[in-house]
Scaffold this motif. Structure first.
Motif, PDB file in Angstrom:
ATOM      1  N   GLY A  28       0.822  -1.266   0.128  1.00 11.99           N
ATOM      2  CA  GLY A  28       0.081   0.184  -0.102  1.00 11.99           C
ATOM      3  C   GLY A  28       0.718   1.372  -0.057  1.00 11.99           C
ATOM      4  N   ASP A  29       1.882   1.233   0.601  1.00 13.10           N
ATOM      5  CA  ASP A  29       2.820   2.424   0.783  1.00 13.10           C
ATOM      6  C   ASP A  29       3.593   2.767  -0.560  1.00 13.10           C
ATOM      7  OD1 ASP A  29       2.072   3.126   3.495  1.00 13.10           O
ATOM      8  OD2 ASP A  29       3.892   1.990   4.215  1.00 13.10           O
ATOM      9  N   ALA A  88       3.281   5.905  -2.847  1.00  9.84           N
ATOM     10  CA  ALA A  88       4.250   6.482  -3.382  1.00  9.84           C
ATOM     11  C   ALA A  88       4.538   6.767  -5.020  1.00  9.84           C
ATOM     12  CB  ALA A  88       5.619   6.088  -2.877  1.00  9.84           C
ATOM     13  N   LEU A  89       3.838   5.610  -5.700  1.00 13.90           N
ATOM     14  CA  LEU A  89       3.949   5.751  -7.267  1.00 13.90           C
ATOM     15  C   LEU A  89       2.609   6.647  -7.576  1.00 13.90           C
ATOM     16  CD1 LEU A  89       4.342   1.922  -7.922  1.00 13.90           C
ATOM     17  CD2 LEU A  89       5.988   3.568  -8.460  1.00 13.90           C
ATOM     18  N   SER A  90       1.459   6.658  -6.605  1.00 20.86           N
ATOM     19  CA  SER A  90       0.516   7.781  -7.046  1.00 20.86           C
ATOM     20  C   SER A  90       1.043   9.029  -6.993  1.00 20.86           C
ATOM     21  CB  SER A  90      -0.513   7.355  -6.210  1.00 20.86           C
ATOM     22  OG  SER A  90      -1.800   8.223  -6.135  1.00 20.86           O
ATOM     23  N   ALA A  91       1.561   9.393  -5.702  1.00 20.87           N
ATOM     24  CA  ALA A  91       2.390  10.601  -5.452  1.00 20.87           C
ATOM     25  C   ALA A  91       3.141  11.314  -6.613  1.00 20.87           C
ATOM     26  CB  ALA A  91       2.895  10.685  -4.178  1.00 20.87           C
ATOM     27  N   ALA A  92       3.992   9.971  -7.334  1.00 16.18           N
ATOM     28  CA  ALA A  92       4.950  10.376  -8.271  1.00 16.18           C
ATOM     29  C   ALA A  92       4.271  10.585  -9.681  1.00 16.18           C
ATOM     30  CB  ALA A  92       5.949   9.340  -8.181  1.00 16.18           C
ATOM     31  N   GLY A  93       3.051  10.304  -9.727  1.00 16.27           N
ATOM     32  CA  GLY A  93       2.337  10.542 -10.715  1.00 16.27           C
ATOM     33  C   GLY A  93       2.261   9.224 -11.733  1.00 16.27           C
ATOM     34  N   VAL A  94       2.736   8.227 -11.287  1.00 17.57           N
ATOM     35  CA  VAL A  94       3.198   7.157 -12.312  1.00 17.57           C
ATOM     36  C   VAL A  94       1.834   6.124 -12.417  1.00 17.57           C
ATOM     37  CG1 VAL A  94       4.250   4.767 -12.470  1.00 17.57           C
ATOM     38  CG2 VAL A  94       5.441   6.782 -11.348  1.00 17.57           C
ATOM     39  N   VAL A  95       1.118   5.653 -11.293  1.00 16.52           N
ATOM     40  CA  VAL A  95      -0.032   5.140 -11.378  1.00 16.52           C
ATOM     41  C   VAL A  95      -1.146   5.623 -10.171  1.00 16.52           C
ATOM     42  CG1 VAL A  95       0.497   2.945 -12.750  1.00 16.52           C
ATOM     43  CG2 VAL A  95       0.802   3.142 -10.375  1.00 16.52           C
ATOM     44  N   HIS A  96      -2.331   5.413 -10.344  1.00 12.65           N
ATOM     45  CA  HIS A  96      -2.992   5.612  -9.285  1.00 12.65           C
ATOM     46  C   HIS A  96      -3.731   4.519  -8.521  1.00 12.65           C
ATOM     47  CE1 HIS A  96      -2.015   9.910  -9.750  1.00 12.65           C
ATOM     48  NE2 HIS A  96      -2.085   9.682 -11.205  1.00 12.65           N
ATOM     49  N   SER A 135      12.042  -0.313  -3.765  1.00 13.43           N
ATOM     50  CA  SER A 135      10.693  -0.774  -3.379  1.00 13.43           C
ATOM     51  C   SER A 135      10.682  -0.171  -1.767  1.00 13.43           C
ATOM     52  CB  SER A 135      10.686  -2.040  -3.366  1.00 13.43           C
ATOM     53  OG  SER A 135       9.412  -2.551  -2.628  1.00 13.43           O
ATOM     54  N   GLN A 136      11.769  -0.467  -1.258  1.00  8.44           N
ATOM     55  CA  GLN A 136      12.016   0.222   0.277  1.00  8.44           C
ATOM     56  C   GLN A 136      11.848   1.492   0.286  1.00  8.44           C
ATOM     57  OE1 GLN A 136      15.588  -1.888   1.229  1.00  8.44           O
ATOM     58  NE2 GLN A 136      14.354  -3.897   1.966  1.00  8.44           N
ATOM     59  N   ILE A 137      12.675   2.290  -0.414  1.00  9.36           N
ATOM     60  CA  ILE A 137      12.685   3.736  -0.560  1.00  9.36           C
ATOM     61  C   ILE A 137      11.242   4.389  -0.768  1.00  9.36           C
ATOM     62  CG2 ILE A 137      13.328   5.511  -1.602  1.00  9.36           C
ATOM     63  CD1 ILE A 137      16.252   4.197  -2.150  1.00  9.36           C
ATOM     64  N   LEU A 138      10.627   3.920  -1.850  1.00  5.88           N
ATOM     65  CA  LEU A 138       9.167   4.122  -1.942  1.00  5.88           C
ATOM     66  C   LEU A 138       8.399   4.010  -0.740  1.00  5.88           C
ATOM     67  CD1 LEU A 138       8.845   2.931  -5.461  1.00  5.88           C
ATOM     68  CD2 LEU A 138       8.765   4.971  -4.919  1.00  5.88           C
ATOM     69  N   ALA A 139       8.471   2.737  -0.260  1.00  4.33           N
ATOM     70  CA  ALA A 139       7.747   2.382   0.989  1.00  4.33           C
ATOM     71  C   ALA A 139       7.982   3.346   2.260  1.00  4.33           C
ATOM     72  CB  ALA A 139       7.807   0.841   1.529  1.00  4.33           C
ATOM     73  N   LEU A 140       9.064   3.790   2.420  1.00  5.42           N
ATOM     74  CA  LEU A 140       9.412   4.612   3.470  1.00  5.42           C
ATOM     75  C   LEU A 140       9.222   6.192   3.307  1.00  5.42           C
ATOM     76  CD1 LEU A 140      12.656   2.779   4.814  1.00  5.42           C
ATOM     77  CD2 LEU A 140      10.497   2.690   5.828  1.00  5.42           C
ATOM     78  N   SER A 141       9.018   6.627   2.042  1.00  9.21           N
ATOM     79  CA  SER A 141       8.662   7.895   1.710  1.00  9.21           C
ATOM     80  C   SER A 141       7.580   8.458   1.914  1.00  9.21           C
ATOM     81  CB  SER A 141       9.177   8.108   0.138  1.00  9.21           C
ATOM     82  OG  SER A 141       8.386   7.643  -0.677  1.00  9.21           O
ATOM     83  N   ILE A 142       6.512   7.496   2.184  1.00  7.95           N
ATOM     84  CA  ILE A 142       5.005   7.881   2.517  1.00  7.95           C
ATOM     85  C   ILE A 142       5.021   8.164   3.974  1.00  7.95           C
ATOM     86  CG2 ILE A 142       2.750   7.207   2.126  1.00  7.95           C
ATOM     87  CD1 ILE A 142       4.047   8.085  -0.473  1.00  7.95           C
ATOM     88  N   ASP A 143       4.320   9.096   4.370  1.00  7.50           N
ATOM     89  CA  ASP A 143       3.915   9.264   5.820  1.00  7.50           C
ATOM     90  C   ASP A 143       2.826   8.606   6.254  1.00  7.50           C
ATOM     91  OD1 ASP A 143       3.939  10.414   8.371  1.00  7.50           O
ATOM     92  OD2 ASP A 143       3.260  12.327   8.031  1.00  7.50           O
ATOM     93  N   ALA A 144       2.860   7.538   6.775  1.00  9.07           N
ATOM     94  CA  ALA A 144       1.862   6.809   7.296  1.00  9.07           C
ATOM     95  C   ALA A 144       1.108   7.243   8.417  1.00  9.07           C
ATOM     96  CB  ALA A 144       2.127   5.177   7.375  1.00  9.07           C
TER      97      ALA A 144
END
Length: 89
Positions: A35-36, A40-48, A79-88
């Motif tokens: 989910g995270d 992150a992919l959504s925030a980067a505009g890749v997919v929603h 993958s880890q960087i993307l997951a950790l870049s989202i403020d859960a």
């Protein structure tokens, strides 16, 4: 992502995150679409949403290829960087 698709198609009960986690545990450099990571992919505009269409999978793969080329990191680290870049919250 091609290996994940092959597991989903040819493997029994290896679709979705199960196949992704299996690959990671077997030591294969791989992405886990948690989910995270999706946020992150959504925030980067890749997919929603979860990439299920060929177009969405290609967009995710293109973004991952670009990030791997720019950073020198593999899929597991990205993958880890993307997951950790989202403020859960």
């Amino acid at each position: 992502m091609a290996l994940t698709q092959a597991l989903k198609t040819r493997g029994n009960r290896l679709g979705g995150k199960t196949g992704q986690v299996f690959l990671r545990r077997m030591g294969v450099d791989s992405l886990i679409l948690s989910g995270d990571v999706l946020a992150a992919l959504s925030a980067a505009g890749v997919v929603h949403r979860m990439p299920t269409s060929t177009r969405d999978v290609a967009a995710v793969q293109a973004a991952l290829n670009q990030w791997m080329a720019e950073s020198g990191h593999g899929l597991t680290r990205i993958s880890q960087i993307l997951a950790l870049s989202i403020d859960a919250d």
